[in-house]
Design a protein around this motif. Structure first.
Motif, PDB file in Angstrom:
ATOM      1  N   LEU A   1       0.863  -1.192   0.000  1.00 13.13           N
ATOM      2  CA  LEU A   1       0.000   0.000   0.000  1.00 13.13           C
ATOM      3  C   LEU A   1       0.889   1.228   0.000  1.00 13.13           C
ATOM      4  CD1 LEU A   1      -2.616  -1.088   2.706  1.00 13.13           C
ATOM      5  CD2 LEU A   1      -2.770  -1.331   0.229  1.00 13.13           C
ATOM      6  N   PHE A   2       0.371   2.337  -0.462  1.00 15.28           N
ATOM      7  CA  PHE A   2       1.171   3.569  -0.508  1.00 15.28           C
ATOM      8  C   PHE A   2       1.678   3.918   0.893  1.00 15.28           C
ATOM      9  CE2 PHE A   2       0.521   4.347  -4.811  1.00 15.28           C
ATOM     10  CZ  PHE A   2      -0.803   4.127  -5.131  1.00 15.28           C
ATOM     11  N   GLY A   3       2.981   4.054   1.007  1.00 16.71           N
ATOM     12  CA  GLY A   3       3.578   4.330   2.308  1.00 16.71           C
ATOM     13  C   GLY A   3       3.887   3.054   3.077  1.00 16.71           C
ATOM     14  N   PHE A   4       3.376   1.921   2.589  1.00 14.15           N
ATOM     15  CA  PHE A   4       3.603   0.625   3.239  1.00 14.15           C
ATOM     16  C   PHE A   4       3.977  -0.406   2.180  1.00 14.15           C
ATOM     17  CE2 PHE A   4       1.992   1.604   7.480  1.00 14.15           C
ATOM     18  CZ  PHE A   4       1.206   2.716   7.239  1.00 14.15           C
TER      19      PHE A   4
ATOM     20  N   LEU B   1      -0.921  -3.750  12.584  1.00 16.09           N
ATOM     21  CA  LEU B   1      -1.399  -3.018  11.427  1.00 16.09           C
ATOM     22  C   LEU B   1      -2.699  -3.604  10.911  1.00 16.09           C
ATOM     23  CD1 LEU B   1      -0.677  -0.695   9.471  1.00 16.09           C
ATOM     24  CD2 LEU B   1       0.336  -2.414   7.972  1.00 16.09           C
TER      25      LEU B   1
ATOM     26  N   GLN C   1      -3.837  -0.988  -4.231  1.00 15.75           N
ATOM     27  CA  GLN C   1      -4.390   0.314  -3.933  1.00 15.75           C
ATOM     28  C   GLN C   1      -4.124   1.194  -5.152  1.00 15.75           C
ATOM     29  OE1 GLN C   1      -2.823   2.460  -0.507  1.00 15.75           O
ATOM     30  NE2 GLN C   1      -4.786   3.493  -0.251  1.00 15.75           N
TER      31      GLN C   1
END
Lengths: 100, 154
Positions: free
Chosen positions: B26-29, B57, B130
């Protein structure tokens, strides 16, 4: 915000180390070329906003009872969503189990 | 059967087939590529995306169409391709794919949903990604508190 009108092929100089070149201009798309030192982070603002939104969403410190009010013993009924959906093959509002 | 420590649901055992794969993260992850998609019957239609590798998380989400009835997927060509679809044969929301908007639960401020970047899940393949939509949706769409503490008769 500084507003600058430039044509294709022209370049803006930002600070000492950054060059912003207008490579091509089309009706609804502009292609930019950027020369900057490696440690200068360049990112689309949208992407930055989405990363931030994800980070905040990850930090939800909620007590699950706060807004879920699970019935006694319901923790055992945690369902694995995809499995359900695969077998039930619903076409709308997929998370709703119509047999409930 | 492997087990997963979850953030809100205690310890769960699961079958490998039940894992939802998000290859790009995911964005940032970017490292978070494996999730369990969970729900509590009393909290429907809320869905939880629990990371398999990081017990702490767990994203809380709502289907985008629950938040906005008229929500339509507006995907970039590249994203359509990655999902295995095309502009001529787009995925049908609800039938082919599930679109979840990740929620940020506010304590003093209103809770918000990220309608700009939904997690699109291919139901049959147990795979998702995402995406950032090609339409001016908000990444912080306010959700009324009533939408969250809802009853099962939605």
């Amino acid at each position: 915000m500084l507003i600058s009108k430039r044509k294709e092929g022209e370049t803006l100089l930002i600070g000492e180390d950054i060059e912003l070149r207008i490579i091509s201009v089309r009706r609804n798309k502009v292609i930019l070329g950027i020369i900057a030192p490696r440690d200068v982070k360049i990112t689309a603002k949208k992407l930055n906003e989405v990363e931030m939104a994800n980070t905040m969403a990850a930090a939800n410190f909620v007590n699950i009872d706060q807004f879920l009010h699970p019935a006694p013993g319901e923790a055992e009924r945690v369902l694995f969503l995809l499995e359900e959906k695969n077998s039930k093959n619903e076409s709308e509002r997929p998370i709703r189990n119509t047999e409930d | 059967m492997p087990t997963c420590q979850t953030k809100f649901h205690g310890t769960l055992s699961y079958e490998p087939e039940q894992v939802l794969h998000i290859p790009g993260g995911l964005f940032g992850f970017p490292q978070e590529t494996q999730f369990l998609l969970l729900e509590l019957p009393s909290a429907r239609p809320m869905a939880f995306l629990q990371s398999v590798r990081s017990s702490d998380l767990c994203f809380i989400s709502l289907p985008a169409q629950v938040i906005q009835r008229e929500y339509r997927l507006s995907l970039k060509e590249q994203d359509l391709k990655t999902l295995g679809y095309s502009a001529e044969t787009p995925p049908a929301m609800g039938r082919d794919v599930l679109c979840l908007a990740l929620l940020t639960i506010g304590e003093r401020r209103p809770s918000t949903a990220n309608l700009l970047a939904p997690v699109v899940i291919d139901i049959a393949k147990h795979r998702g990604m995402q995406v950032i939509m090609d339409a001016p949706y908000s990444h912080q769409y306010p959700i009324p508190a009533s939408e969250l503490s809802h009853s099962a008769d939605q």
